[in-house]
Design a protein around this motif. Structure first.
Motif, PDB file in Angstrom:
ATOM      1  N   ILE A 166       8.380   5.825  12.689  1.00  0.00           N
ATOM      2  CA  ILE A 166       8.122   7.067  11.964  1.00  0.00           C
ATOM      3  C   ILE A 166       7.887   8.170  12.985  1.00  0.00           C
ATOM      4  CG2 ILE A 166       6.659   8.212  10.252  1.00  0.00           C
ATOM      5  CD1 ILE A 166       5.871   5.402   9.268  1.00  0.00           C
ATOM      6  N   ALA A 167       8.727   9.195  12.955  1.00  0.00           N
ATOM      7  CA  ALA A 167       8.662  10.268  13.952  1.00  0.00           C
ATOM      8  C   ALA A 167       7.287  10.925  13.984  1.00  0.00           C
ATOM      9  CB  ALA A 167       9.730  11.318  13.650  1.00  0.00           C
ATOM     10  N   ASP A 168       6.761  11.122  15.206  1.00  0.00           N
ATOM     11  CA  ASP A 168       5.501  11.838  15.444  1.00  0.00           C
ATOM     12  C   ASP A 168       4.295  11.189  14.764  1.00  0.00           C
ATOM     13  OD1 ASP A 168       6.872  13.836  16.907  1.00  0.00           O
ATOM     14  OD2 ASP A 168       7.411  14.857  15.044  1.00  0.00           O
ATOM     15  N   ALA A 169       4.377   9.881  14.481  1.00  0.00           N
ATOM     16  CA  ALA A 169       3.249   9.194  13.846  1.00  0.00           C
ATOM     17  C   ALA A 169       2.554   8.288  14.849  1.00  0.00           C
ATOM     18  CB  ALA A 169       3.736   8.381  12.653  1.00  0.00           C
ATOM     19  N   TYR A 170       1.256   8.040  14.613  1.00  0.00           N
ATOM     20  CA  TYR A 170       0.487   7.160  15.496  1.00  0.00           C
ATOM     21  C   TYR A 170       0.860   5.698  15.280  1.00  0.00           C
ATOM     22  CZ  TYR A 170      -2.795  10.930  16.681  1.00  0.00           C
ATOM     23  OH  TYR A 170      -3.366  12.084  17.152  1.00  0.00           O
ATOM     24  N   HIS A 171       1.377   5.412  14.106  1.00  0.00           N
ATOM     25  CA  HIS A 171       1.560   4.027  13.686  1.00  0.00           C
ATOM     26  C   HIS A 171       3.022   3.594  13.759  1.00  0.00           C
ATOM     27  CE1 HIS A 171       1.152   0.416  11.247  1.00  0.00           C
ATOM     28  NE2 HIS A 171       2.048   0.887  10.399  1.00  0.00           N
ATOM     29  N   GLU A 172       3.223   2.354  14.173  1.00  0.00           N
ATOM     30  CA  GLU A 172       4.559   1.762  14.146  1.00  0.00           C
ATOM     31  C   GLU A 172       4.566   0.659  13.097  1.00  0.00           C
ATOM     32  OE1 GLU A 172       7.476  -0.765  17.115  1.00  0.00           O
ATOM     33  OE2 GLU A 172       6.432   0.993  17.926  1.00  0.00           O
ATOM     34  N   PRO A 173       5.411   0.780  12.069  1.00  0.00           N
ATOM     35  CA  PRO A 173       5.440  -0.230  11.005  1.00  0.00           C
ATOM     36  C   PRO A 173       5.746  -1.623  11.546  1.00  0.00           C
ATOM     37  CG  PRO A 173       6.623   1.743  10.344  1.00  0.00           C
ATOM     38  CD  PRO A 173       6.341   1.888  11.815  1.00  0.00           C
TER      39      PRO A 173
ATOM     40  N   GLU B  66      -1.731  14.255   8.031  1.00  0.00           N
ATOM     41  CA  GLU B  66      -2.943  14.054   8.841  1.00  0.00           C
ATOM     42  C   GLU B  66      -3.821  12.948   8.269  1.00  0.00           C
ATOM     43  OE1 GLU B  66      -4.588  17.977   8.916  1.00  0.00           O
ATOM     44  OE2 GLU B  66      -3.361  18.621  10.638  1.00  0.00           O
ATOM     45  N   CYS B  67      -3.735  12.743   6.960  1.00  0.00           N
ATOM     46  CA  CYS B  67      -4.490  11.649   6.342  1.00  0.00           C
ATOM     47  C   CYS B  67      -4.016  10.300   6.892  1.00  0.00           C
ATOM     48  CB  CYS B  67      -4.318  11.667   4.823  1.00  0.00           C
ATOM     49  SG  CYS B  67      -5.125  13.044   3.986  1.00  0.00           S
ATOM     50  N   PHE B  68      -2.714  10.153   7.051  1.00  0.00           N
ATOM     51  CA  PHE B  68      -2.166   8.917   7.613  1.00  0.00           C
ATOM     52  C   PHE B  68      -2.551   8.773   9.085  1.00  0.00           C
ATOM     53  CE2 PHE B  68       0.836   9.748   4.091  1.00  0.00           C
ATOM     54  CZ  PHE B  68       0.680   8.563   3.395  1.00  0.00           C
ATOM     55  N   ASP B  69      -2.478   9.869   9.819  1.00  0.00           N
ATOM     56  CA  ASP B  69      -2.850   9.830  11.230  1.00  0.00           C
ATOM     57  C   ASP B  69      -4.313   9.431  11.401  1.00  0.00           C
ATOM     58  OD1 ASP B  69      -0.314  10.547  12.019  1.00  0.00           O
ATOM     59  OD2 ASP B  69      -0.769  12.675  12.271  1.00  0.00           O
ATOM     60  N   SER B  70      -5.184   9.960  10.548  1.00  0.00           N
ATOM     61  CA  SER B  70      -6.613   9.623  10.616  1.00  0.00           C
ATOM     62  C   SER B  70      -6.827   8.135  10.340  1.00  0.00           C
ATOM     63  CB  SER B  70      -7.413  10.445   9.593  1.00  0.00           C
ATOM     64  OG  SER B  70      -7.398  11.805   9.925  1.00  0.00           O
ATOM     65  N   TYR B  71      -6.067   7.607   9.408  1.00  0.00           N
ATOM     66  CA  TYR B  71      -6.204   6.198   9.058  1.00  0.00           C
ATOM     67  C   TYR B  71      -5.722   5.289  10.180  1.00  0.00           C
ATOM     68  CZ  TYR B  71      -5.353   1.754   6.663  1.00  0.00           C
ATOM     69  OH  TYR B  71      -5.336   0.418   6.321  1.00  0.00           O
ATOM     70  N   HIS B  72      -4.567   5.603  10.741  1.00  0.00           N
ATOM     71  CA  HIS B  72      -3.984   4.717  11.748  1.00  0.00           C
ATOM     72  C   HIS B  72      -4.574   4.913  13.153  1.00  0.00           C
ATOM     73  CE1 HIS B  72      -1.126   2.936   9.043  1.00  0.00           C
ATOM     74  NE2 HIS B  72      -0.663   4.115   8.679  1.00  0.00           N
ATOM     75  N   SER B  73      -5.091   6.103  13.430  1.00  0.00           N
ATOM     76  CA  SER B  73      -5.653   6.331  14.767  1.00  0.00           C
ATOM     77  C   SER B  73      -7.161   6.081  14.818  1.00  0.00           C
ATOM     78  CB  SER B  73      -5.371   7.772  15.227  1.00  0.00           C
ATOM     79  OG  SER B  73      -6.012   8.710  14.378  1.00  0.00           O
ATOM     80  N   GLU B  74      -7.860   6.315  13.682  1.00  0.00           N
ATOM     81  CA  GLU B  74      -9.316   6.185  13.676  1.00  0.00           C
ATOM     82  C   GLU B  74      -9.823   5.191  12.637  1.00  0.00           C
ATOM     83  OE1 GLU B  74     -10.733  10.110  12.944  1.00  0.00           O
ATOM     84  OE2 GLU B  74      -9.396  11.019  14.427  1.00  0.00           O
ATOM     85  N   GLY B  75      -8.924   4.701  11.788  1.00  0.00           N
ATOM     86  CA  GLY B  75      -9.348   3.793  10.725  1.00  0.00           C
ATOM     87  C   GLY B  75     -10.086   4.490   9.604  1.00  0.00           C
ATOM     88  N   SER B  76      -9.960   5.818   9.522  1.00  0.00           N
ATOM     89  CA  SER B  76     -10.672   6.593   8.519  1.00  0.00           C
ATOM     90  C   SER B  76      -9.849   6.724   7.239  1.00  0.00           C
ATOM     91  CB  SER B  76     -11.008   7.989   9.057  1.00  0.00           C
ATOM     92  OG  SER B  76     -11.618   8.778   8.064  1.00  0.00           O
TER      93      SER B  76
END
Length: 307
Positions: free
Chosen positions: A186-193, A270-280
C-alpha cells in the motif's frame, strides 16, 4: 436556543427531578447551562440512556460517554420515527448517492457527486471512463444487497464479504470474490499486508474473533475495519468493500449507515497509520462514532422540524 427547566425535562422523560439534576451535574445532558443555581436544558435535548446498557461490553472509559450519548440518540430516533415509506426512501436514495460518490472518490474515481447521481439513474457521462461508471453501479448494487441482508436478518459471514466484493468489482470478473494470490504493498503506508498464503487463514480468524468479542457495536465495526484493511484480502476493491462491511455491521446493530467523506480522507488514512505504527485504535473509533452521531443528529433534526 429554547430551554426547559429540570421539572419539565423530568416530566417529558419520565424521570424524577432529582435524577435529572444528577444527570446535569454529571454532564450527561448535552448543552445544559445554569441560571443561578438552576439548570436550563435544551428543549430538544435527548434523554440520556441508562449507563447499565453498556454492562457486559468491554467499553474503554474514554468512549463510554460518547457511546452512551449516541445510544441515547438512537433510542430517541426509534421512539420518534414517523417517516412515511416515501420519505424514508428519499433519504435512503440521497445517502446512497453520497456514499457511492465518497467511497469511490477515495479510491480515485473521477465522477463528481452530480455525475454519480446521473450514472445511478442510467445516464452515461461523456469523456468519463467506463470503469468509473461500473464502479458506481457496482457500489450501489453492493449497498442494496447489504440492505436486503439486514432486512432478512442474515448473519455476518465470510460469504457476505465475498459477495459484497463480487458486486463492487463487477468490472473485474476474474478477480471478484477471490482472495489475492500475489503480494501487495500500500503506497505511503506504514503497514505491509500479509503474504497471500496467509490471507484465507487470517480472514477466517478475523471473523471468528469478532463473533466472540463483547464490544460496543461501533467499536467492533471500527476495529474490524482496521484489521480487514490491514489484511487487504483482495487484489482490488478492499477499501470500498471494507466501508460497505463497516455499514453492514452498524446497520445489523440498529445504527444508521454512515460514510467517510472524501474531504476527510487524510484523517481517514491517518487512522490506519496510527493503528499500524502505534497500535492506536482510538482515532478510527472516534472517527466512526462522530459520523454515526452526526447522522443520528441530522435525522432527529429532520423529525423535530417537520413533525
Amino acid at each position: 436556543m429554547k430551554y426547559i427547566r429540570v421539572s419539565q425535562a423530568a416530566e417529558q422523560w419520565g424521570l424524577s427531578d432529582r435524577r435529572v439534576r444528577v444527570l446535569c451535574e454529571q454532564g450527561k445532558i448535552e448543552g445544559v447551562t445554569k441560571d443561578g443555581r438552576s439548570y436550563l436544558i435544551p428543549a430538544d435535548a435527548v434523554k440520556p440512556i441508562d449507563g447499565r446498557s453498556l454492562r457486559g461490553k468491554n467499553v474503554p472509559q474514554e468512549f463510554a460517554a460518547l457511546f452512551l450519548r449516541i445510544d441515547a440518540m438512537k433510542a430517541e430516533l426509534n421512539k420518534r420515527r414517523t417517516l412515511t415509506e416515501g420519505e424514508l426512501k428519499c433519504l435512503q436514495e440521497e445517502f446512497l448517492v453520497e456514499f457511492t460518490y465518497n467511497s469511490n472518490a477515495i479510491e480515485g474515481n473521477t465522477l463528481t457527486l452530480k455525475e454519480t447521481a446521473m450514472v445511478l439513474e442510467g445516464i452515461t457521462i461523456d469523456k468519463k471512463p467506463l470503469k468509473d461508471h461500473l464502479e458506481a453501479v457496482g457500489h450501489r448494487d453492493a449497498f442494496l444487497y447489504i440492505q436486503q441482508l439486514i432486512k432478512d436478518k442474515a448473519p455476518f459471514s465470510e460469504r457476505v464479504i465475498k459477495d459484497v466484493h463480487s458486486l463492487v468489482l463487477m468490472d473485474r470478473p476474474e478477480d471478484k470474490g477471490v482472495y489475492r494470490r500475489i503480494p501487495v504493498r500500500i503506497a505511503d503506508a506504514y503497514h505491509e499486508p500479509p503474504q497471500p498464503y496467509l490471507v484465507p487463514g487470517q480472514m477466517e480468524q478475523l471473523i471468528t474473533e469478532f463473533e466472540k468479542k463483547k464490544l460496543h457495536p461501533i467499536e467492533s465495526a471500527a476495529l474490524f475495519h482496521l484489521k480487514f484493511q490491514g489484511i487487504h484480502p483482495f487484489i482490488d476493491g478492499n477499501g470500498r468493500t471494507g466501508r460497505l462491511i463497516l455499514n453492514f455491521m452498524l446497520m445489523q446493530n440498529g445504527y444508521p449507515p454512515t460514510q467517510i467523506k472524501f474531504v476527510d480522507r487524510k484523517r481517514y488514512y491517518e487512522c490506519f497509520d496510527s493503528y499500524h505504527s502505534e497500535g492506536s485504535t482510538e482515532p478510527m473509533i472516534k472517527l466512526i462514532a462522530e459520523y454515526v452521531e452526526k447522522t443520528l443528529r441530522r435525522f432527529l433534526k429532520i423529525l423535530e422540524e417537520n413533525y
